[in-house]
Write an enzyme that holds these catalytic residues in place. Structure first.
Site, short mmCIF file in Angstrom:
data_model
loop_
_atom_site.label_atom_id
_atom_site.label_comp_id
_atom_site.label_asym_id
_atom_site.label_seq_id
_atom_site.Cartn_x
_atom_site.Cartn_y
_atom_site.Cartn_z
N LYS A 118 0.61 -1.08 -0.03
CA LYS A 118 -0.04 0.08 0.14
C LYS A 118 0.79 1.18 0.00
O LYS A 118 2.13 0.95 0.31
CB LYS A 118 -0.94 -0.12 1.19
CG LYS A 118 -1.99 -1.14 1.33
CD LYS A 118 -3.03 -1.20 2.38
CE LYS A 118 -3.94 -2.11 2.33
NZ LYS A 118 -5.00 -2.26 3.35
N TYR B 84 -12.21 -2.56 -3.97
CA TYR B 84 -12.85 -2.67 -2.74
C TYR B 84 -14.33 -2.53 -2.53
O TYR B 84 -14.88 -2.39 -1.44
CB TYR B 84 -12.35 -1.68 -1.78
CG TYR B 84 -11.07 -1.71 -1.24
CD1 TYR B 84 -10.57 -3.07 -0.35
CD2 TYR B 84 -9.68 -1.20 -1.28
CE1 TYR B 84 -9.26 -3.26 -0.03
CE2 TYR B 84 -8.42 -1.35 -0.81
CZ TYR B 84 -8.23 -2.52 -0.08
OH TYR B 84 -6.94 -2.79 0.37
P1 CMP Z 1 -7.22 -4.70 3.53
O1 CMP Z 1 -6.73 -6.14 3.92
O2 CMP Z 1 -6.55 -4.09 2.40
O3 CMP Z 1 -9.06 -4.95 3.50
C1 CMP Z 1 -9.67 -3.58 3.74
C2 CMP Z 1 -9.08 -2.50 4.38
O4 CMP Z 1 -9.73 -1.70 5.05
C3 CMP Z 1 -8.03 -3.04 5.45
O5 CMP Z 1 -7.15 -3.69 4.86
C4 CMP Z 1 -7.87 -1.96 6.34
O6 CMP Z 1 -6.48 -1.16 5.65
C5 CMP Z 1 -9.05 -0.89 6.13
N1 CMP Z 1 -9.75 -0.52 7.24
C6 CMP Z 1 -9.76 0.89 7.62
N2 CMP Z 1 -10.56 0.82 8.67
C7 CMP Z 1 -11.04 -0.38 9.03
C8 CMP Z 1 -11.72 -0.94 10.14
N3 CMP Z 1 -12.27 -0.37 10.93
N4 CMP Z 1 -11.79 -2.38 10.04
C9 CMP Z 1 -11.24 -3.06 9.05
N5 CMP Z 1 -10.74 -2.65 8.18
C10 CMP Z 1 -10.51 -1.25 7.91
#
Ligand code: CMP
Length: 140
Positions: A11, A51
């Site tokens: 990222k 996403y």
């Molecule tokens: P990722 O594995 O890329 O998948 C979704 C992303 O949302 C996660 O990693 C986090 O970086 C982001 N995110 C931000 N806030 C939250 C939260 N409260 N709970 C879960 N994911 C979050």
């Protein structure tokens, strides 16, 4: 165990903080091979589509803003049990809960800026690898 392919994203925080080499080293020394890779600035539409499963979540706007804030390193990793192996190497989504020695425990500032993304299952790996890579871009 099956040979699998999974999508990995370093990222914007990981790229900005010069962690690309250290993160790829963890993949390579743990049996995962990089078979496709590119550094890319995601558009809003690319990040939102990627996403989409999180579109109703309260953090969605922040997530898209962060993922478009700078270049990301997109990779397809291949290896035995690659999906679970990558997730094990990343650690928990929230770096405060990530096991010691994992990528997120070592490099991440917060749940929002958690340095890496990895597909969480076979169906999402298929969607996510094809979202960013055409067949012609893979090494094999
Ligand atoms: P990722 O594995 O890329 O998948 C979704 C992303 O949302 C996660 O990693 C986090 O970086 C982001 N995110 C931000 N806030 C939250 C939260 N409260 N709970 C879960 N994911 C979050």
């Amino acid at each position: 165990m099956a040979i699998e392919r999974t999508l990995s994203i370093i990222k914007p925080d990981g790229v900005k903080n010069n962690r690309i080499g250290k993160i790829i080293d963890r993949f390579e020394t743990n049996g995962l091979k990089v078979i496709a890779a590119k550094l890319k600035n995601l558009s809003k539409a690319e990040a939102e589509g990627f996403y989409a499963v999180h579109s109703a979540r309260p953090f969605f706007g922040e997530l898209v803003e962060f993922m478009t804030s700078g270049p990301v390193m997109l990779m397809i990793l291949e290896g035995e049990n690659a999906i679970a192996k990558n997730r094990e190497l990343m650690g928990a989504t929230d770096p405060k809960k990530a096991a010691p020695g994992t990528i997120r425990a070592d490099f991440s500032a917060s749940i929002g800026e958690n340095t890496v993304h990895g597909s969480d299952a076979a169906d999402t790996a298929a969607f996510e690898t094809s979202w960013f890579f055409a067949g012609i871009e893979r090494a094999n």
